[in-house]
Design an enzyme around this catalytic site. Structure first.
Site, PDB file in Angstrom:
ATOM      1  N   TYR A  52       0.829  -1.207   0.000  1.00 53.07           N
ATOM      2  CA  TYR A  52       0.000   0.000   0.000  1.00 53.07           C
ATOM      3  C   TYR A  52       0.868   1.263   0.000  1.00 53.07           C
ATOM      4  CZ  TYR A  52      -4.118  -2.858   1.249  1.00 53.07           C
ATOM      5  OH  TYR A  52      -5.142  -3.774   1.262  1.00 53.07           O
ATOM      6  N   SER A 151      -6.241 -13.684   2.554  1.00 47.98           N
ATOM      7  CA  SER A 151      -7.097 -12.690   1.915  1.00 47.98           C
ATOM      8  C   SER A 151      -7.454 -13.192   0.528  1.00 47.98           C
ATOM      9  CB  SER A 151      -6.368 -11.344   1.836  1.00 47.98           C
ATOM     10  OG  SER A 151      -7.180 -10.351   1.247  1.00 47.98           O
ATOM     11  N   ASN A 152      -8.722 -13.082   0.173  1.00 49.75           N
ATOM     12  CA  ASN A 152      -9.192 -13.446  -1.167  1.00 49.75           C
ATOM     13  C   ASN A 152      -8.972 -14.920  -1.495  1.00 49.75           C
ATOM     14  OD1 ASN A 152      -9.788 -10.581  -1.950  1.00 49.75           O
ATOM     15  ND2 ASN A 152      -7.579 -10.386  -1.725  1.00 49.75           N
ATOM     16  N   SER A 221     -13.733  -3.149   0.680  1.00 48.92           N
ATOM     17  CA  SER A 221     -14.558  -2.366  -0.262  1.00 48.92           C
ATOM     18  C   SER A 221     -16.038  -2.476   0.079  1.00 48.92           C
ATOM     19  CB  SER A 221     -14.304  -2.799  -1.711  1.00 48.92           C
ATOM     20  OG  SER A 221     -13.078  -2.301  -2.185  1.00 48.92           O
TER      21      SER A 221
END
Length: 311
Positions: A52, A151-152, A221
């Site tokens: 990030y 994650s994901n 999100s």
């Protein structure tokens, strides 16, 4: 603020998380105000990733520079970060070397001696789970990481890791909002011919899988209409949904963003909502959805208005 002990850990976690992927260009005072607003609302859990900020560890470094946490202040905050994406490719790397190197970089950038939760970012198709297990063992035994997650990831991808990794995988960060909810919609429309919503990939049922295995779903999100396509709140593209949201916001005397948050926190899977905004006002507004319990009828009305089939 609703909180719970995250299964597989001793961490008392709020169901709202402050995501810090957009703070690289913020001033120290803007970052402090954002974190202060979140803390005042009961959010003491922050989410980072090594990638990030435009350069490696940029947002982690900005957070540490702005906050300058004392040891006691550090103890008051749960710090989560992620590793596994290599932006130079881009490609994914779950090798022992990359995971350990990334954690060392995060520790230095964050100016801390431990990461509370480390998540493996998007899945690495070339993953060798034995290497992941070795990295986790080294990081845990050295005290550098307290807990681990993903994650994901899909159910079978998690199963593959769990076959080799000794530590519990305590979280799975997945995209979820009222308008982007395939992980929820899939189960409702199961076995309905010709409905794309009913498509089952990699075993399906990731939400139920996480509930069965004590894995906390973290919704990223939460206000995006799709995959970084803009927010649905106030968007002219979603008039029916926003009419329902505005009506419920008026009924409960909260801002619209609290209703969008409450749609996720209402789910019995005990999810966490990962906020991506850098607006203190929006953080405070979203936090009002932490304990707002929508009725079943309201939850399904929002779900349908978000474009999902409810047979």
């Amino acid at each position: 603020m609703k909180s719970f002990i995250m299964p597989g850990t001793d961490i008392l976690a709020p169901n709202i998380v402050l995501g810090l992927m957009r703070i690289a260009g913020k001033t120290d005072e803007e970052i402090r105000e954002l974190v202060r607003t979140a803390r005042d609302a009961g959010v003491d859990f922050v989410d980072h990733a090594d990638i990030y900020g435009g350069e490696l560890h940029a947002c982690e470094r900005r957070f540490a520079d702005a906050m300058a946490l004392s040891p006691s202040q550090r103890d008051e905050i749960t710090i989560q970060t992620k590793a596994g994406i290599v932006t130079d490719g881009p490609y994914y790397d779950f090798s022992y070397e990359h995971i350990v190197e990334s954690v060392e970089g995060s520790l230095a950038a964050l100016r801390t001696d431990r990461i509370d939760i480390l998540l493996l970012h998007r899945p690495d198709a070339l993953v060798e789970p034995e290497e992941v297990a070795r990295a986790f063992d080294v990081l845990e035994s050295s005290g550098k990481v307290r807990a681990f997650g993903v994650s994901n990831h899909t159910p079978h991808q998690i199963d593959l890791l769990r076959r080799f990794v000794r530590q519990p995988l305590v979280a799975n960060q997945l995209q979820l909002s009222i308008t982007h909810a395939p992980i929820v919609a899939q189960g409702i429309a199961a076995n309905m011919l010709a409905e794309q919503q009913a498509a089952t990939l990699d075993g399906g049922g990731i939400v139920d899988y996480c509930r069965l295995h004590d894995i906390t779903v973290q919704a990223w999100s939460p206000f995006q209409a799709g995959f970084f396509t803009g927010a649905f709140l106030g968007s002219p593209d979603y008039p029916e949904l926003n009419a329902v949201i505005d009506r419920l916001a008026s009924q409960y005397d909260v801002p619209a963003i609290a209703i969008a948050t409450a749609w996720i926190t209402r789910h019995p899977a005990q999810m966490q909502v990962v906020l991506g905004t850098t607006s203190p006002e929006r953080v405070a507004g979203a936090a009002q959805g932490s304990e707002l319990r929508l009725t079943r009828a309201e939850w399904y009305e929002l779900f349908r208005a978000g474009g999902h089939l409810v047979p």
